[in-house]
Each structure stands twice: as structure tokens, then as C-alpha cells.
Design a protein around this motif. Sequence first.
Motif, PDB file in Angstrom:
ATOM      1  N   UNK A  53       7.042   5.698   1.196  1.00 24.10           N
ATOM      2  CA  UNK A  53       6.691   4.432   0.543  1.00 24.10           C
ATOM      3  C   UNK A  53       7.900   3.508   0.469  1.00 24.10           C
TER       4      UNK A  53
ATOM      5  N   UNK B  11       6.539   0.650  12.812  1.00 24.52           N
ATOM      6  CA  UNK B  11       7.661   1.421  12.226  1.00 24.52           C
ATOM      7  C   UNK B  11       8.677   0.548  11.506  1.00 24.52           C
TER       8      UNK B  11
ATOM      9  N   UNK C  35       9.430   9.161  -0.142  1.00 24.93           N
ATOM     10  CA  UNK C  35       9.821   8.811  -1.513  1.00 24.93           C
ATOM     11  C   UNK C  35       8.715   9.129  -2.515  1.00 24.93           C
TER      12      UNK C  35
ATOM     13  N   UNK D 137       5.863  12.043  -3.361  1.00 18.44           N
ATOM     14  CA  UNK D 137       5.383  13.382  -3.018  1.00 18.44           C
ATOM     15  C   UNK D 137       4.212  13.701  -3.937  1.00 18.44           C
TER      16      UNK D 137
ATOM     17  N   UNK E 288       4.355  -2.603   6.630  1.00 20.53           N
ATOM     18  CA  UNK E 288       5.026  -1.902   7.742  1.00 20.53           C
ATOM     19  C   UNK E 288       4.240  -2.170   9.019  1.00 20.53           C
TER      20      UNK E 288
ATOM     21  N   UNK F 238       4.827  10.399  -8.881  1.00 17.94           N
ATOM     22  CA  UNK F 238       4.801  10.971  -7.530  1.00 17.94           C
ATOM     23  C   UNK F 238       6.130  10.701  -6.857  1.00 17.94           C
ATOM     24  N   UNK F 239       7.013  10.059  -7.611  1.00 17.38           N
ATOM     25  CA  UNK F 239       8.308   9.725  -7.008  1.00 17.38           C
ATOM     26  C   UNK F 239       9.054  11.017  -6.716  1.00 17.38           C
TER      27      UNK F 239
ATOM     28  N   UNK G  21       0.846  -1.201   0.000  1.00 16.28           N
ATOM     29  CA  UNK G  21       0.000   0.000   0.000  1.00 16.28           C
ATOM     30  C   UNK G  21       0.877   1.245   0.000  1.00 16.28           C
ATOM     31  N   UNK G  22       0.325   2.404  -0.393  1.00 16.87           N
ATOM     32  CA  UNK G  22       1.133   3.628  -0.340  1.00 16.87           C
ATOM     33  C   UNK G  22       1.623   3.849   1.094  1.00 16.87           C
ATOM     34  N   UNK G  23       2.891   4.119   1.237  1.00 16.39           N
ATOM     35  CA  UNK G  23       3.436   4.348   2.571  1.00 16.39           C
ATOM     36  C   UNK G  23       3.862   3.084   3.288  1.00 16.39           C
ATOM     37  N   UNK G  24       3.777   1.950   2.610  1.00 16.13           N
ATOM     38  CA  UNK G  24       4.144   0.693   3.272  1.00 16.13           C
ATOM     39  C   UNK G  24       5.650   0.457   3.269  1.00 16.13           C
ATOM     40  N   UNK G  25       6.360   1.165   2.393  1.00 18.97           N
ATOM     41  CA  UNK G  25       7.815   1.018   2.356  1.00 18.97           C
ATOM     42  C   UNK G  25       8.323   0.214   1.180  1.00 18.97           C
ATOM     43  N   UNK G  26       7.480  -0.017   0.175  1.00 16.79           N
ATOM     44  CA  UNK G  26       7.920  -0.857  -0.953  1.00 16.79           C
ATOM     45  C   UNK G  26       9.012  -0.168  -1.789  1.00 16.79           C
ATOM     46  N   UNK G  27       8.877   1.169  -1.960  1.00 16.95           N
ATOM     47  CA  UNK G  27       9.911   1.878  -2.730  1.00 16.95           C
ATOM     48  C   UNK G  27      11.217   1.920  -1.940  1.00 16.95           C
ATOM     49  N   UNK G  28      11.089   2.082  -0.615  1.00 18.05           N
ATOM     50  CA  UNK G  28      12.282   2.071   0.247  1.00 18.05           C
ATOM     51  C   UNK G  28      13.027   0.749   0.089  1.00 18.05           C
TER      52      UNK G  28
END
Lengths: 189, 460
Positions: free
Chosen positions: B460, A179, B382, B384, A176, A82-83, A53-60
Motif C-alpha cells: 500500500x 508499477x 506495508x 499485512x 499505481x 493491518x500496518x 485503494x488498498x495496494x495503490x501505494x498511499x502508505x508508501x
Amino acid sequence: MSELKEWSRERLSVLNGKEYLALRAQETFPLPEKLHSQLLALPKGALVEWSGAPGSGKTTALLSVLSQNPQLRAAWLEEEPEIYPAAFANHGIDLDRILFVESSLENLLWSGHAILKSGLFQILVLNLKSSLSLSEMDLRRLQLASEKSQATTVLLTETLRDFGNWAIRLQVQVSRKNEEVSLRVLKNR
Amino acid sequence: MVAFTTPKRVICVLFPNQPPQFQEFAEACLRLTPKIAVRPGNRGGGFSAVFLEFQGRATLSPDFARKKIAFVQALARRMKVGAPAACTEGAHAMEALSLARFGEHTGHASVSKLPIDALLDYITPFEYEEEISKKFRDQIPVFKMLGVSKIQDFVRLPTSLLASRFGEEVVLASQRLSAWVFPETLPVWPYFHIQEQVAEKEDFYFEPLENLDSLLFILKHLSNRVMARLRGRGLKAAELELVLELEGNSQIGRPIRNWKIQLPIAQGSYLGLLTVLRERLSYDLGYQPLEAAVRSAEIRILETAPGHGMQRNFFSRKEEEAEAWDALVGRLLQKLGKKNAYRAQPVDRHLPEKAWKPVAPEAPAALVAASPGLRPLLERPLRLLRKPEPMQRLGDYLISQLSKKRWKVSNWQGPERITGEWWWKNFKRDYYQVTTDAGEKLWVFSVPEQPLYQLHGYFD
């Protein structure tokens, strides 16, 4: 003993001459400590689904893989980007390695194929919004293009999609909790 | 004993007559050396030749000329100028030419064993001169009567007799045969004029083209030739015009279709150019097909840009990658729009959405450049959002005003006050890192004295 050797060989995959420990399906591990120590393997010439989901940390999590392999070049393809490239520095990514491409929905796959065909990039990240539906034929084409260029195509999705069972080689779900980002490998064949 | 060999500094590419793309071929040879000379064919259809002179220590290598000759032959095939009758090396243009003309047939690689006719090449190597040629041809029977049938016989003749019996041209030839003694007698290397406009045209009046595939087949050759000429000059194509002449009939007023194509990234390889042409034509002709068959096609280069290195390096793929990069980015920009493929560069700004800027992905050096020193930031999301999404806080919940989505907040971190830029848009924002029960991490800000929060991004 022989069984153990056989099992070890299965778990090792090679990326750019280095051996990485591949992950078994249904294995869950936290990010970042274990990811850095074990080095998650991205299979070459294959499709990978990276979901969360958005904000789950997949891009991280994906950037962690990229930062471990500074020699790899990546193309980042999105429909409505949105990157936030300014944050890439925090993850140790050199922005010169990355070509960002914004494409309309109808040209998204065309752009992906053009990028793969150029043979310039080892990783293509394709951010799939829910509005884009990929047929099995589209996936098969992407898979063949990735195979031909020996590049890894990472499909970033918000929810796991029913892509069929055969085109995606590695399926990772990112979530996530408290945290802490963790990765669950749903499929790795 | 150390054998001394004269460096083979000149390569002569001999054509049995003057091919239509003779000048273009010579221009393409500029990528090998800037010192080029041409000998055009005479009106009667005589041979023509291109001379390439090389300098430097590399010419001492025995393989040097062989490699260059192989390259020139491949270039001639690629440009479809026809197979050269001979490609030979020599210490100077006269030796290379005489060996090209007579050495191949006689099987001799040494000038001394060539027939006496080869002497004419020593008199006028760079152009055909009717009067001198005629005079010399008249003297050949005299030489043969004297038993002088080969160059080696000629050099044994006493030089004091040459002027009185054969005239000044033969004396000049004699001195040029001993060019290391009389270097001042070497002919002046003529200036090579390149055509100002790079354009390639092909006519097919007898078999007009009726479909896109056959047209693209022709365009492939044209692009190839145009690019070979540009590479010779160290340039790339930045803008071009494609002109198609159609078969005229009573319904077509002006049987010409033309396209001016501005390439977002200058192209240095024909493959990159051909891909752009193919996509453009497929699209345009799909909407507006041609009214008649194509009778001729022409590519004109209207604008150029400095090219990459002149030749491919054996030890790195840098040049190849630079070409592939230009081709890819050119295609993407042509299809998606001029701002839709970019590299990103950090900018020293406080406002988060302005902390980076897209830069043109033109510089291929960036592919191999080292990291320019990354600037560590405070933790930033990451993702925005292009436009912050207003949210309302109700107890532990954040509710989006647009999508009506609800997040149950489990943790707030912050605020981090970001402010400044009074010169542009004075702003003051308090940013929070918000973790939700569902495991999402949001970047939310509030503006002092405003009730609503704004969702600005995702970790994200």
C-alpha cells in the motif's frame, strides 16, 4: 518578475524551519523520483487526506514523506491495524519514532484528540476504514486540535470522501499504474 | 582586593506556626536536596521551620540561594501550605533561622545587628526546648541591663565571664557565633524521617461536595501534593487508591466508595494522574452515581516506580516530554486496553507475521534515542492481513473466497520461497507480488500441494 516572486512565495511552505516546495492543485507526479527531489510539504497544523485503494501505494508515499523528515515523530492510529511495522525499515523509518495505537471505532477520535493534545507528535496518521463516518463537526474538531498542537493529521482513506470543502487543506490521491506510484494533488489551499 | 564571602549553604523556610501539610512540604523539598531538617512547632503554637542544606561549588554563586528560595516559595504555594513567614539563606542552620526570625522585621541581613533574642536560635535551632528557652528568656533582662541589646554587643563581652555569669548554653551560643573557629560546636543535623505511605486527605465536613467538578477541583490539589512528595523521593505513582467518604444517612450502609487504580504507565506529574482520575470517575459515576455528598477525599499511593530525573533541565525538554509521554500512554492504555498502544520492534523470524513484536512504550529515552541500526529486508508489503484471505485463481483473475472480490492480474513476480522455523511451526510458502489492472499490488502466497492462494497483504 514581481508576479513570479509572488507565485514562488505561494508555492513555498515551511516545515520545521525548512522550506519545501508545495504542490499546486491538479498536479500529478510520480513517486519516488520527483517526490524525493521536490520534497512534498505537509502543511503544519492542518488536516490532510491521503487517499487510494488498498495496494495503490498511499502508505508508501506517506512513509517517503516521513523518511525525508527523520526529526518528526508520528502516531499511527488504526481501528484494526493491518500496518506491518517490519516493512518500515525498507522505507528508512526508525520504528522508535512511531507510536502505534489500536483503538475501537468509538474511541478512535478520542484517541486522536488525546495524541494531538499531548503535543508530542508532529504527525498523526489516522487510518479511516469505510465503517467510520466523520461528520463535519468531527473534522472541525480534529482540525482545531491539529492547529493548536501544530501537528499534521493525515487521514488515510481508501476512497475519496465527501468531507465538505473547508476542513481538509491538502487532498492527495495516490494510484499505481505500470508499477509506478503517482500522486495527484486534488486540493492544496 | 578580593572579597571573601562565606557560602550560603542553608536555606531556612520559616512558618509562623506549623501548617497541616508541614511534613509533606518537607518531603517535597527533597527534590532540591537530600539534606533536609525540620523544626516542628511547639505545642503552644510557635513557629516551625524547614532547613535545606546544599553542597558543592554552586553554593558560591550569589544567585544560587535566591533561585532556590524562589523555587521553595513556589512549591509552598503549589502545596497550599500557606505562605512562609520568611525564607532566608545562611552559612548554617542557626544563622539562616535567626535571620528568618529577626532579620525580616529589623531589615538586617547580618546576624551582628540582630537583637539579643536571636541568640536562642543558636542554642536550639532544630527543636524547641522548654527549659532552655525559659532559662534564656530570664537572662535577657540581665543582658539589657549590661547594655547588650544586639548580637554585636554580645560578641564584645569577654568570653571568660560568660560561663560564670550566664551558664553553659550562652557559652555554646558564643562559640557557635564563631563557628568557623569552633566547627565542632555546630549542632548535629537531625535525621529527617519520611512517612512510609504517601497519602493525602482533605475533609470538607461543613461544605460536602455534590458534583464531579468540585470533586475534581479537590482531587487536583490532592494529586498535586501527592506528586510533589513522590517527586521529592524520585518516584512515580504506579498504583493508587482513591477513597471518598460520603455523608451517612439511613439508606447508606457503608458511606465509603473507593477505587483501586492500577496505572499502566507510572505517572510522575499531577496532570497525568488527574486526567486518569477524571476519566475514570466520569465513566464510573455515570454508571453508578454517588449516593450522597462527599465528605472527605483521600489519595493513597499503593505502589511506586522509579521516576525520571529529579529536576527539569533548563536546556532540554527531555524531562517534560517524558512526563507528557507517560501521561499520554497512560491515558491510552487505561482507555483502550493494556496492549493497544505500543512501539514496534523487528524480530529475527522467518514467518512474516512474526517478524516484529509490539513493545511497551515505556522508555521515554526512545524519544530521543538514535536509530538502532535498521535491518534492510527484502521488499515487504506495508499492510499485512491478520488472517490470510483465501483466493482462487481462474485464468487471469484472482477471486477472494470471502468477499468475492475479483482482481484482474496484469503481472506476477516471484515466487519468493519463505520457509523454516521447524522448531515451532514448520512452514513453506511461495510468495508472489501481484499487480492488478486496477493498479493494486498484492502480496499473495501459495502453499505447495494446496490449490488455493492466500492474500496476505498489500503493497500500500
